[in-house]
Design an enzyme around this catalytic site. Sequence first.
Site, mmCIF file in Angstrom:
data_model
loop_
_atom_site.group_PDB
_atom_site.id
_atom_site.type_symbol
_atom_site.label_atom_id
_atom_site.label_comp_id
_atom_site.label_asym_id
_atom_site.label_seq_id
_atom_site.Cartn_x
_atom_site.Cartn_y
_atom_site.Cartn_z
ATOM 1 C CG HIS A 157 -5.674 -2.021 8.753
ATOM 2 N ND1 HIS A 157 -5.666 -0.659 8.945
ATOM 3 C CD2 HIS A 157 -4.420 -2.435 9.074
ATOM 4 C CE1 HIS A 157 -4.470 -0.264 9.348
ATOM 5 N NE2 HIS A 157 -3.694 -1.333 9.440
ATOM 6 C CD GLU B 33 -8.374 1.397 7.495
ATOM 7 O OE1 GLU B 33 -8.277 0.498 8.358
ATOM 8 O OE2 GLU B 33 -7.704 2.441 7.540
ATOM 9 C CG ASP C 57 -0.328 -0.438 2.507
ATOM 10 O OD1 ASP C 57 0.917 -0.467 2.588
ATOM 11 O OD2 ASP C 57 -1.062 -0.726 3.454
ATOM 12 C CG ASN D 286 -8.420 -1.186 11.883
ATOM 13 O OD1 ASN D 286 -7.577 -1.966 11.455
ATOM 14 N ND2 ASN D 286 -8.766 -0.090 11.233
HETATM 15 P P1 PGA Z 1 2.319 -2.124 12.730
HETATM 16 O O1 PGA Z 1 1.209 -1.992 11.599
HETATM 17 O O2 PGA Z 1 3.280 -3.173 12.254
HETATM 18 O O3 PGA Z 1 2.953 -0.770 12.762
HETATM 19 O O4 PGA Z 1 1.619 -2.514 13.985
HETATM 20 C C1 PGA Z 1 0.498 -3.108 11.188
HETATM 21 C C2 PGA Z 1 -0.605 -2.682 10.257
HETATM 22 O O5 PGA Z 1 -1.252 -1.650 10.524
HETATM 23 O O6 PGA Z 1 -0.848 -3.390 9.271
#
Ligand code: PGA
Length: 255
Positions: free
Chosen positions: A134, A139, A63, A132
Amino acid sequence: MEVIIKANYEEVCREAAQMVTAALRKKPALVLGLATGKTPRELYRRLVESQEDFQNAMFFNLDEFVGLPPRDPRSFHHYLQEHLMDHIRHDPRKVFFLRGDERDMERYASEYEEKIQDVGGIDIQILGIGRNGHIAFNEPGSSLGSRTRIKTLDAKTIVEYAGIFHSPDEVPRFSITLGIGTVMAARRIILLAAGPEKAEIIHRMVEGPITAEVPGSALQLHPLVHLVIDEDAAAKLARRDYWKWVYSNKWRVGQ
Ligand code: PGA
C-alpha cells in the site's frame, strides 16, 4: 524511477532530507506532501536539525484515521505535529493536514483534492510503502486512478496498528486517504524504505508488473520517482547491480 541504494536507514534519511532542503532553497513556496509511519521519522528529525525556513512552504499529508480528531495522540495529524511541525519555522495557515473528524467526510475528501489543485499541486510527495504494497492507505485492489476518498482498511493493516490502539477492535475501520491518482499527480515523489521486511515488496513494486494488487507499482508510470532504500530493503532486487551502476554514473547538471 531512480533507485538509490544506501548503506543503512540513517543514510536513506540523510539523502531524502538533502533532496527536500535543496528543493526548498530553489522554491521557498514548496508544496510538500508528508507521510507518517516509522520510516520518515529520521527524515523529519534531519529537517528539524537543518533549521531551514519553511515559512513559505505549504504542507499536505497522505492519510488519517476516520474518527480521530487532530489532538488524538494516535492521529497522523498529531504525529506530524510532534515529529516535525512543532520544531520548524512555518506558517500554520499553510498547513492542510487531513482531519478524521469532519462531519461530512466524503465532501471533505473531494474538497481536499480541490485544495491541492488550487495551490498548484504537490511539488514533493514523501512516501513509504506497506509490506502489502500500500501507498498512503490505498490497500491492494485500490483503483490506480483513485482520488482522495474514504477507504476501508485491510484486515492486515488493522492488525499492524493494533499496538497503538491497544487491540484490533479499537482500530478504526476507515481511513481518509489521498488516492493513487492523487499521489501520481505530484511532480516529484521520494519513497523511503528500509529493513529486510520491505525487501520483497520493493522487488515487486520495482520489478514486478504494474497491478492494483501492489498499489506502489503504479509509480513505475510516474516520470520522477526517487526510491531511496537501504541495502536490506534492496536485497531482493534482481537488478540491484544495475541500479547501483546507474546511480554511481548519474548524469549531473553541468557535467
Ligand atoms: P512504515 O509504514 O514506515 O511504518 O513501515 C509504511 C506504510 O505503511 O506506508
